[in-house]
Scaffold this active site. Structure first.
Site, mmCIF file in Angstrom:
data_model
loop_
_atom_site.group_PDB
_atom_site.id
_atom_site.type_symbol
_atom_site.label_atom_id
_atom_site.label_comp_id
_atom_site.label_asym_id
_atom_site.label_seq_id
_atom_site.Cartn_x
_atom_site.Cartn_y
_atom_site.Cartn_z
ATOM 1 N N GLU A 274 -12.404 4.799 -6.220
ATOM 2 C CA GLU A 274 -11.726 3.904 -7.160
ATOM 3 C C GLU A 274 -11.792 2.461 -6.685
ATOM 4 O O GLU A 274 -12.121 1.550 -7.443
ATOM 5 C CB GLU A 274 -10.256 4.314 -7.329
ATOM 6 C CG GLU A 274 -10.062 5.711 -7.870
ATOM 7 C CD GLU A 274 -9.951 6.773 -6.771
ATOM 8 O OE1 GLU A 274 -10.741 6.767 -5.801
ATOM 9 O OE2 GLU A 274 -9.061 7.633 -6.895
ATOM 10 N N ASN B 94 -16.792 7.415 -2.912
ATOM 11 C CA ASN B 94 -16.089 7.287 -1.643
ATOM 12 C C ASN B 94 -17.093 7.077 -0.507
ATOM 13 O O ASN B 94 -18.216 7.604 -0.532
ATOM 14 C CB ASN B 94 -15.161 8.475 -1.378
ATOM 15 C CG ASN B 94 -15.824 9.830 -1.428
ATOM 16 O OD1 ASN B 94 -16.627 10.114 -2.309
ATOM 17 N ND2 ASN B 94 -15.470 10.695 -0.486
ATOM 18 N N GLU C 117 -16.864 7.321 3.533
ATOM 19 C CA GLU C 117 -16.016 7.715 4.659
ATOM 20 C C GLU C 117 -16.392 6.996 5.948
ATOM 21 O O GLU C 117 -17.480 6.435 6.075
ATOM 22 C CB GLU C 117 -16.118 9.227 4.887
ATOM 23 C CG GLU C 117 -15.469 10.031 3.802
ATOM 24 C CD GLU C 117 -15.505 11.521 4.065
ATOM 25 O OE1 GLU C 117 -14.834 12.233 3.298
ATOM 26 O OE2 GLU C 117 -16.176 11.993 5.011
ATOM 27 N N CYS D 279 -4.951 3.483 -3.964
ATOM 28 C CA CYS D 279 -5.777 3.234 -5.152
ATOM 29 C C CYS D 279 -4.910 2.945 -6.370
ATOM 30 O O CYS D 279 -5.237 2.087 -7.190
ATOM 31 C CB CYS D 279 -6.706 4.411 -5.412
ATOM 32 S SG CYS D 279 -8.055 4.495 -4.217
ATOM 33 N N CYS E 184 -5.198 8.327 -4.718
ATOM 34 C CA CYS E 184 -4.197 8.151 -3.660
ATOM 35 C C CYS E 184 -3.280 6.978 -4.014
ATOM 36 O O CYS E 184 -3.534 6.215 -4.951
ATOM 37 C CB CYS E 184 -4.891 7.921 -2.312
ATOM 38 S SG CYS E 184 -5.674 6.298 -2.138
ATOM 39 N N CYS F 95 -12.075 4.591 -0.847
ATOM 40 C CA CYS F 95 -12.043 5.533 -1.964
ATOM 41 C C CYS F 95 -12.949 5.047 -3.096
ATOM 42 O O CYS F 95 -13.189 3.846 -3.249
ATOM 43 C CB CYS F 95 -10.619 5.674 -2.492
ATOM 44 S SG CYS F 95 -9.465 6.365 -1.300
#
Length: 128
Positions: free
Chosen positions: A55, A42, A44, A89, A86, A53
């Site tokens: 993924e 990830n 941010e 994703c 999430c 993210c």
């Protein structure tokens, strides 16, 4: 290739996560149809909506390197229960046909199919 290989690559990627705001590091590793492994973590942003993210970073890395089909993904984090992707994703995983999704923490692993995590994922809003 074993799941252990993907899990280990995901933990390595997790160590590189850029998570100064949440302190929540996630790693992911995917296997392409050709057997190559791509990983992501990830990344941010102060504007949380711009956060990437793990993924989607891993999927993007695979596509950028020419992967055409992604077989499976392992996602790892230090959580009480195995980390879950999430909704965004999950939809990106659907776009690339990822059918096996292994969610992991340090002690547990749970294997899901895409249909279990995102029912009707192939029925887009433009399907009539």
């Amino acid at each position: 290739m074993t799941w252990d290989t993907l899990i280990n690559k995901a933990w390595i990627a997790r160590a590189n996560a850029y998570a100064p705001y949440s302190k929540f590091q996630v790693g992911a590793a995917i296997e392409s149809e050709s057997g190559n492994i791509y990983s992501g973590c990830n990344v941010e942003n102060l504007s949380f909506g711009l956060t990437n993210c793990a993924e989607r970073v891993a999927i993007g890395a695979a596509i950028a390197e020419g992967a055409k089909k992604i077989i499976r993904i392992a996602i790892v984090a230090d959580t009480n229960t195995p980390v879950s992707p999430c909704g965004a994703c999950r939809q990106v995983m659907a776009e690339f046909g990822i059918q096996e999704i292994l969610l992991c923490n340090r002690t547990e692993q749970i294997l899901f199919t895409l249909d279990e995590l995102l029912p009707r994922s192939s029925a887009g809003i433009l399907n009539r």
